[in-house]
Design an enzyme around this catalytic site. Structure first.
Site, PDB file in Angstrom:
ATOM      1  N   PHE A 217       0.641  -1.093   0.120  1.00 22.99           N
ATOM      2  CA  PHE A 217      -0.070  -0.012  -0.023  1.00 22.99           C
ATOM      3  C   PHE A 217       0.950   1.406  -0.001  1.00 22.99           C
ATOM      4  CE2 PHE A 217      -2.676   3.225   1.774  1.00 22.99           C
ATOM      5  CZ  PHE A 217      -3.726   3.238   1.226  1.00 22.99           C
TER       6      PHE A 217
ATOM      7  N   ASP B 245       1.596  -4.830   8.472  1.00 25.00           N
ATOM      8  CA  ASP B 245       0.606  -3.831   8.411  1.00 25.00           C
ATOM      9  C   ASP B 245      -0.520  -4.960   8.283  1.00 25.00           C
ATOM     10  OD1 ASP B 245      -1.539  -2.513   7.566  1.00 25.00           O
ATOM     11  OD2 ASP B 245      -0.090  -0.841   6.223  1.00 25.00           O
TER      12      ASP B 245
ATOM     13  N   TYR C   5     -10.838   1.501  10.688  1.00 27.62           N
ATOM     14  CA  TYR C   5     -12.108   1.860  10.098  1.00 27.62           C
ATOM     15  C   TYR C   5     -12.662   0.875   9.077  1.00 27.62           C
ATOM     16  CZ  TYR C   5      -8.211   4.190   7.133  1.00 27.62           C
ATOM     17  OH  TYR C   5      -7.205   4.442   6.454  1.00 27.62           O
ATOM     18  N   LYS C   6     -11.813  -0.159   8.643  1.00 25.71           N
ATOM     19  CA  LYS C   6     -12.222  -1.149   7.624  1.00 25.71           C
ATOM     20  C   LYS C   6     -13.040  -2.145   8.296  1.00 25.71           C
ATOM     21  CE  LYS C   6      -7.880  -0.230   5.130  1.00 25.71           C
ATOM     22  NZ  LYS C   6      -8.361   0.236   3.946  1.00 25.71           N
TER      23      LYS C   6
ATOM     24  N   ARG D  65     -12.286  -4.078  -6.686  1.00 25.90           N
ATOM     25  CA  ARG D  65     -12.122  -4.640  -5.441  1.00 25.90           C
ATOM     26  C   ARG D  65     -13.501  -4.938  -4.946  1.00 25.90           C
ATOM     27  NH1 ARG D  65      -8.000  -2.235  -1.085  1.00 25.90           N
ATOM     28  NH2 ARG D  65      -9.738  -0.676  -1.040  1.00 25.90           N
TER      29      ARG D  65
HETATM   30  C1  LIG Z   1      -2.543  -1.439   4.044  1.00 25.94           C
HETATM   31  C2  LIG Z   1      -3.107  -0.230   4.440  1.00 25.94           C
HETATM   32  N1  LIG Z   1      -2.196   0.627   5.332  1.00 25.94           N
HETATM   33  C3  LIG Z   1      -2.575   1.901   5.592  1.00 25.94           C
HETATM   34  C4  LIG Z   1      -3.660   2.505   5.029  1.00 25.94           C
HETATM   35  C5  LIG Z   1      -4.046   3.813   5.542  1.00 25.94           C
HETATM   36  O1  LIG Z   1      -3.446   4.349   6.318  1.00 25.94           O
HETATM   37  P1  LIG Z   1      -4.017   5.758   6.990  1.00 25.94           P
HETATM   38  O2  LIG Z   1      -5.140   5.230   7.891  1.00 25.94           O
HETATM   39  O3  LIG Z   1      -2.960   6.223   7.937  1.00 25.94           O
HETATM   40  O4  LIG Z   1      -4.384   6.531   5.893  1.00 25.94           O
HETATM   41  C6  LIG Z   1      -4.452   1.654   4.201  1.00 25.94           C
HETATM   42  C7  LIG Z   1      -5.756   2.280   3.712  1.00 25.94           C
HETATM   43  O5  LIG Z   1      -6.497   1.812   2.991  1.00 25.94           O
HETATM   44  C8  LIG Z   1      -4.118   0.375   3.995  1.00 25.94           C
HETATM   45  O6  LIG Z   1      -4.854  -0.266   2.833  1.00 25.94           O
END
Ligand SMILES: Cc1ncc(COP(=O)(O)O)c(C=O)c1O
Length: 418
Positions: A126, A203, A228-229, A378
């Site tokens: 990402f 992550d 938030y997912k 997706r």
């Molecule tokens: C793998 C991954 N890491 C990080 C993030 C986003 O990070 P942040 O909440 O700091 O924008 C996402 C967002 O979709 C993601 O898919």
């Protein structure tokens, strides 16, 4: 046999998690397949935020810091850690964004491996992870290595083993790939990194709340992820971070804020980090965000991660089966692995005209997936809200839209958020 809509409805009737959907505030006219980007709103979260705003903020004002607010980052961290991440208490906090947490832990890990000059990552990871790695590497004159992950299969123990060497300080990977949903072998990759003397930073944004994670048992050093997912904490909800207990006293994160200070209200002249996981906090936590995560994650915990995973696999298997029968011949290809053990919660399908097909789905069919450059659609399957009939409707719409060529009448100008 090709499933019809009635077969999907029968699967919904037999679904042990079906009742959970009623505990979300969902527009019945919309088929939402983007809960892996922004999870839906639970009724409990909506009500709780109202109470917190009026009662804790409006009535109790600053006294609320002593009535529960101060402990929220660790309390919510322990809730998520114990039930969804396989982490014993005292190793997870909820604070800041995933990006900021990733930065804090990456820098802390690099400082713990002086003399080693390589950050090993996945050039398909990402963007925020790659950008932070690149920024930190540039400012410190480090080398960025690439595990050479296969687009469909993601990073594997073999690809990581081939890229590790005695110069590797930190390995950073996503547990579930944001595009293909490839699920990495966390325990094996972590063990390989340790054999090479490196630390590992995972992550978990696309696994937390949908795939069981065993951080302690897998010997993981460090992890971050979004709330938030699949945890449904709401837009911009604070993220979590995990630091294995044995490492905590040896690691120093780079943002020396007063919430990471040992005696915060002494207001002393110098920063002395707290002894435990609190040292990875920075400034004043987002209380409303934390209360939202607390309420929404509680629903995920109540449903149980094993049952969620079972439904997740059933949904994605059903989708792939329908894909094979209904749309595979229409210029689509599958961008997610067929082996359920090797994939997370979403399914990506590719089509050369993916962007315009997505636009038709959203604008004309009330079906919301998301588009990922260059050609990915997706389909996010959130087990607490997604029904089998939603999957059926989405694949049926893909087949109809492409068969009648409706997407070809649209222009190709991209919207900012797709
Ligand atoms: C793998 C991954 N890491 C990080 C993030 C986003 O990070 P942040 O909440 O700091 O924008 C996402 C967002 O979709 C993601 O898919």
């Amino acid at each position: 046999m090709i499933a019809d809509r009635a077969a999907a409805q029968a699967l919904d009737r037999a679904d042990p998690l079906a009742e959970f959907r009623d505990r979300f505030l969902i527009d019945p006219a919309v088929t939402y397949l983007d809960g892996n980007s922004l999870g839906a709103l639970t009724a409990a979260t909506s009500a709780r935020l109202g109470e917190v705003v009026r009662g804790e903020w409006g009535d109790r004002l600053i006294r609320s810091w002593n009535e529960g607010w101060t402990d929220l980052p660790t309390a919510v961290g322990d809730l998520i850690g114990a039930h969804l991440l396989g982490a014993a208490a005292g190793q997870v906090v909820v604070s800041d964004s995933t990006t900021v947490n990733f930065y804090k832990l990456l820098v802390a890990a690099l400082d713990a491996r002086p003399g080693r000059r390589t950050v090993l990552g996945d050039r398909r990871n990402f963007p925020t992870d790659r950008y932070v790695v690149d920024g930190v590497a540039e400012s410190r004159g480090l080398r960025v290595g690439d595990v050479g992950a296969d687009p469909l299969g993601g990073p594997t123990p073999d690809s990581v083993a081939a890229s590790l060497d005695s110069d590797t300080a930190v390995v950073t990977l996503s547990h579930v790939d944001y595009r293909s949903a490839a699920l990495a072998d966390m325990a094996s990759i972590t063990a390989l990194a340790h054999e090479a003397g490196a630390l590992v930073l995972w992550d978990l944004s696309h696994s937390a709340g949908v795939v069981p994670v065993e951080l302690d048992r897998s010997g993981v050093d460090l992890a971050v992820g979004c709330t938030y997912k699949y945890l449904n904490g709401g837009p911009g909800a604070p993220a979590f971070l995990y630091v294995r207990r044995e490492l905590q006293l040896d690691l120093r994160q780079p943002i020396w804020g007063w919430f990471g200070q040992r005696d915060q209200f002494e207001m002393g002249p110098a920063y002395r980090p707290a002894d435990g996981i609190e040292r990875f906090l920075t400034g004043t936590p987002s209380v409303l965000g934390l209360r939202a995560v607390e309420a929404s994650a509680a629903l995920v915990v109540e449903a149980g991660i094993e049952r969620i995973r079972a439904k997740s696999v059933a949904l994605s298997s059903f989708l792939i089966d329908l894909f094979d029968h209904r749309v595979a011949g229409l210029g689509f290809s599958l961008g997610t692995q067929r082996d359920p053990e090797r994939r997370g919660g979403h399914v990506t399908v590719h089509h050369p005209d993916a962007y315009r097909i997505c636009r038709v789905l959203v604008d004309q069919e009330q079906i919301i997936p998301d588009f990922r450059e260059p050609d990915g659609i997706r389909l996010g399957l959130s087990p607490l809200t997604t029904r089998f009939v939603d999957v059926w409707d989405a694949i049926d719409a893909l087949a109809r839209v492409v068969a009648d060529g409706r997407h070809t009448t649209l222009g190709t100008t991209r919207l900012a958020v797709t």
